[in-house]
Design a protein around this motif. Structure first.
Motif, PDB file in Angstrom:
ATOM      1  N   GLU A 157      38.353  -8.423  52.416  1.00 34.07           N
ATOM      2  CA  GLU A 157      38.632  -7.671  51.495  1.00 34.07           C
ATOM      3  C   GLU A 157      40.442  -6.266  51.509  1.00 34.07           C
ATOM      4  O   GLU A 157      40.363  -6.097  50.774  1.00 34.07           O
ATOM      5  CB  GLU A 157      37.531  -6.232  51.829  1.00 34.07           C
ATOM      6  CG  GLU A 157      36.085  -6.818  52.203  1.00 34.07           C
ATOM      7  CD  GLU A 157      34.865  -5.553  52.142  1.00 34.07           C
ATOM      8  OE1 GLU A 157      35.232  -4.724  53.460  1.00 34.07           O
ATOM      9  OE2 GLU A 157      34.244  -5.065  51.389  1.00 34.07           O
ATOM     10  N   ARG A 158      40.584  -7.211  52.536  1.00 35.51           N
ATOM     11  CA  ARG A 158      41.875  -6.143  52.906  1.00 35.51           C
ATOM     12  C   ARG A 158      43.357  -7.643  52.598  1.00 35.51           C
ATOM     13  O   ARG A 158      42.685  -9.185  52.832  1.00 35.51           O
ATOM     14  CB  ARG A 158      42.268  -6.403  54.481  1.00 35.51           C
ATOM     15  CG  ARG A 158      41.455  -4.887  55.078  1.00 35.51           C
ATOM     16  CD  ARG A 158      41.392  -5.040  56.418  1.00 35.51           C
ATOM     17  NE  ARG A 158      42.807  -4.541  57.146  1.00 35.51           N
ATOM     18  CZ  ARG A 158      43.274  -5.199  57.853  1.00 35.51           C
ATOM     19  NH1 ARG A 158      42.751  -5.220  59.193  1.00 35.51           N
ATOM     20  NH2 ARG A 158      44.484  -4.593  58.327  1.00 35.51           N
ATOM     21  N   ALA A 159      43.935  -7.038  51.702  1.00 43.40           N
ATOM     22  CA  ALA A 159      45.213  -7.405  51.185  1.00 43.40           C
ATOM     23  C   ALA A 159      45.717  -8.400  51.996  1.00 43.40           C
ATOM     24  O   ALA A 159      46.624  -9.669  52.189  1.00 43.40           O
ATOM     25  CB  ALA A 159      45.859  -6.672  50.320  1.00 43.40           C
ATOM     26  N   VAL A 160      45.853  -8.019  53.349  1.00 43.75           N
ATOM     27  CA  VAL A 160      47.100  -9.032  54.553  1.00 43.75           C
ATOM     28  C   VAL A 160      46.000 -10.368  54.867  1.00 43.75           C
ATOM     29  O   VAL A 160      46.314 -11.245  54.776  1.00 43.75           O
ATOM     30  CB  VAL A 160      47.170  -8.136  56.187  1.00 43.75           C
ATOM     31  CG1 VAL A 160      45.795  -7.419  56.276  1.00 43.75           C
ATOM     32  CG2 VAL A 160      47.732  -9.184  56.649  1.00 43.75           C
ATOM     33  N   SER A 184      53.898 -10.712  48.076  1.00 40.67           N
ATOM     34  CA  SER A 184      53.349 -11.649  46.422  1.00 40.67           C
ATOM     35  C   SER A 184      51.258 -10.576  46.139  1.00 40.67           C
ATOM     36  O   SER A 184      50.891 -10.572  45.654  1.00 40.67           O
ATOM     37  CB  SER A 184      53.269 -12.853  46.174  1.00 40.67           C
ATOM     38  OG  SER A 184      52.475 -13.272  47.391  1.00 40.67           O
ATOM     39  N   VAL A 185      50.565 -10.806  47.361  1.00 37.33           N
ATOM     40  CA  VAL A 185      49.005 -10.148  47.062  1.00 37.33           C
ATOM     41  C   VAL A 185      49.187  -8.962  46.768  1.00 37.33           C
ATOM     42  O   VAL A 185      48.529  -8.526  45.404  1.00 37.33           O
ATOM     43  CB  VAL A 185      48.692 -10.595  48.324  1.00 37.33           C
ATOM     44  CG1 VAL A 185      47.291 -10.087  48.324  1.00 37.33           C
ATOM     45  CG2 VAL A 185      48.204 -11.812  48.181  1.00 37.33           C
ATOM     46  N   GLY A 186      49.961  -8.274  47.568  1.00 36.68           N
ATOM     47  CA  GLY A 186      49.785  -6.552  46.711  1.00 36.68           C
ATOM     48  C   GLY A 186      50.695  -6.570  45.465  1.00 36.68           C
ATOM     49  O   GLY A 186      49.925  -5.697  44.306  1.00 36.68           O
ATOM     50  N   VAL A 187      51.600  -7.410  44.954  1.00 34.31           N
ATOM     51  CA  VAL A 187      51.866  -7.132  43.392  1.00 34.31           C
ATOM     52  C   VAL A 187      50.608  -8.091  41.952  1.00 34.31           C
ATOM     53  O   VAL A 187      51.275  -7.025  41.490  1.00 34.31           O
ATOM     54  CB  VAL A 187      52.948  -8.395  43.288  1.00 34.31           C
ATOM     55  CG1 VAL A 187      53.148  -8.155  41.393  1.00 34.31           C
ATOM     56  CG2 VAL A 187      54.134  -8.003  43.857  1.00 34.31           C
ATOM     57  N   VAL A 190      39.896   0.622  47.677  1.00 27.94           N
ATOM     58  CA  VAL A 190      39.147   1.979  48.098  1.00 27.94           C
ATOM     59  C   VAL A 190      40.005   2.312  49.744  1.00 27.94           C
ATOM     60  O   VAL A 190      40.044   1.363  50.566  1.00 27.94           O
ATOM     61  CB  VAL A 190      37.512   1.988  48.492  1.00 27.94           C
ATOM     62  CG1 VAL A 190      37.335   2.049  46.889  1.00 27.94           C
ATOM     63  CG2 VAL A 190      37.298   0.409  49.344  1.00 27.94           C
ATOM     64  N   ASP A 191      39.836   4.012  50.130  1.00 26.94           N
ATOM     65  CA  ASP A 191      39.972   3.347  51.717  1.00 26.94           C
ATOM     66  C   ASP A 191      39.046   2.645  52.979  1.00 26.94           C
ATOM     67  O   ASP A 191      37.769   2.368  52.354  1.00 26.94           O
ATOM     68  CB  ASP A 191      39.595   5.222  52.302  1.00 26.94           C
ATOM     69  CG  ASP A 191      40.795   6.294  51.581  1.00 26.94           C
ATOM     70  OD1 ASP A 191      41.476   5.325  51.053  1.00 26.94           O
ATOM     71  OD2 ASP A 191      40.079   6.988  51.558  1.00 26.94           O
ATOM     72  N   ASP A 192      39.938   1.863  53.623  1.00 27.32           N
ATOM     73  CA  ASP A 192      38.982   1.633  55.162  1.00 27.32           C
ATOM     74  C   ASP A 192      38.542   2.043  55.935  1.00 27.32           C
ATOM     75  O   ASP A 192      39.272   3.304  56.719  1.00 27.32           O
ATOM     76  CB  ASP A 192      40.285   0.337  55.514  1.00 27.32           C
ATOM     77  CG  ASP A 192      39.353  -0.690  56.210  1.00 27.32           C
ATOM     78  OD1 ASP A 192      38.923  -0.226  56.982  1.00 27.32           O
ATOM     79  OD2 ASP A 192      40.493  -1.605  56.764  1.00 27.32           O
ATOM     80  N   PRO A 193      37.687   2.205  56.353  1.00 26.96           N
ATOM     81  CA  PRO A 193      36.722   3.028  56.370  1.00 26.96           C
ATOM     82  C   PRO A 193      37.114   3.030  58.517  1.00 26.96           C
ATOM     83  O   PRO A 193      36.881   3.781  59.168  1.00 26.96           O
ATOM     84  CB  PRO A 193      35.475   2.764  56.750  1.00 26.96           C
ATOM     85  CG  PRO A 193      34.799   1.934  56.314  1.00 26.96           C
ATOM     86  CD  PRO A 193      36.720   1.480  55.555  1.00 26.96           C
ATOM     87  N   LYS A 225      43.705  -0.001  53.232  1.00 24.05           N
ATOM     88  CA  LYS A 225      42.764   0.094  51.855  1.00 24.05           C
ATOM     89  C   LYS A 225      42.083  -1.349  52.083  1.00 24.05           C
ATOM     90  O   LYS A 225      42.471  -1.920  52.430  1.00 24.05           O
ATOM     91  CB  LYS A 225      43.229   0.366  50.393  1.00 24.05           C
ATOM     92  CG  LYS A 225      44.132   1.157  50.327  1.00 24.05           C
ATOM     93  CD  LYS A 225      43.457   2.447  50.056  1.00 24.05           C
ATOM     94  CE  LYS A 225      44.176   3.577  49.971  1.00 24.05           C
ATOM     95  NZ  LYS A 225      43.390   4.716  49.207  1.00 24.05           N
ATOM     96  N   ARG A 226      40.751  -0.886  51.254  1.00 19.01           N
ATOM     97  CA  ARG A 226      40.137  -2.316  51.043  1.00 19.01           C
ATOM     98  C   ARG A 226      39.991  -2.918  49.343  1.00 19.01           C
ATOM     99  O   ARG A 226      39.620  -2.009  49.017  1.00 19.01           O
ATOM    100  CB  ARG A 226      38.833  -2.081  51.828  1.00 19.01           C
ATOM    101  CG  ARG A 226      39.409  -1.967  53.153  1.00 19.01           C
ATOM    102  CD  ARG A 226      37.906  -2.202  53.754  1.00 19.01           C
ATOM    103  NE  ARG A 226      37.329  -2.821  55.256  1.00 19.01           N
ATOM    104  CZ  ARG A 226      37.291  -3.463  55.472  1.00 19.01           C
ATOM    105  NH1 ARG A 226      37.061  -4.517  55.470  1.00 19.01           N
ATOM    106  NH2 ARG A 226      37.605  -3.548  57.376  1.00 19.01           N
TER     107      ARG A 226
END
Length: 150
Positions: A57-60, A72-75, A89-92, A98-99
């Motif tokens: 779920e996290r971009a990294v 590149s994943v962010g783009v 969505v916010d990461d709790p 973000k998730r």
């Protein structure tokens, strides 16, 4: 290069047939989804969708899983969010992070993708035999261990 040399070079490595197999599925998936009314996604978008489907779920973490940079994943994620396939969505567990989740539209596309993959798998079974597809799946799902490093 002569045809015989091309054939020998092709079989000298598994990388080429593995890539060809991935491409066969990806092109078939794109065709079936287009026929179902969806716009095409790029290969990076396909890889992001696969990672999300595996629960990442996290971009990294998506970037690490598919072997590309975080940028590149962010783009790619931003493009897909603009198309309405993903939402952030916010990461709790981390207020700075973000998730990435599938939107309702993304969920509908995933269901159509699952149906398309089932159709492609059935077609592959008709073409090369169910036993071959089963063996291929078993071989690819074995634990290969970490990548080779010297």
């Amino acid at each position: 290069m002569l045809a015989k040399e091309v054939a020998m070079a092709r079989h000298a490595t598994l990388l080429i047939p593995l890539f060809e197999a991935f491409s066969w599925f990806d092109e078939g998936l794109q065709t079936l989804l287009r026929e179902a009314g969806w716009t095409a996604v790029t290969r990076p978008q396909t890889m992001v969708l696969i990672a999300i489907g595996q629960g990442i779920e996290r971009a990294v973490d998506i970037a690490r899983a598919i072997g590309v940079t975080r940028q590149s994943v962010g783009v790619t994620i931003a493009e897909m969010a603009a198309e309405g396939l993903l939402e952030m969505v916010d990461d709790p567990n981390d207020r700075r992070a973000k998730r990435v989740h599938l939107s309702d539209k993304g969920e509908r596309r995933r269901e159509d993708s699952r149906r398309a993959m089932a159709e492609l798998t059935a077609e592959l079974e008709r073409r090369i035999g169910k036993a071959s597809v089963t063996k291929l799946g078993e071989a690819l799902q074995k634990d290969w261990g970490p990548p080779v490093a010297r």
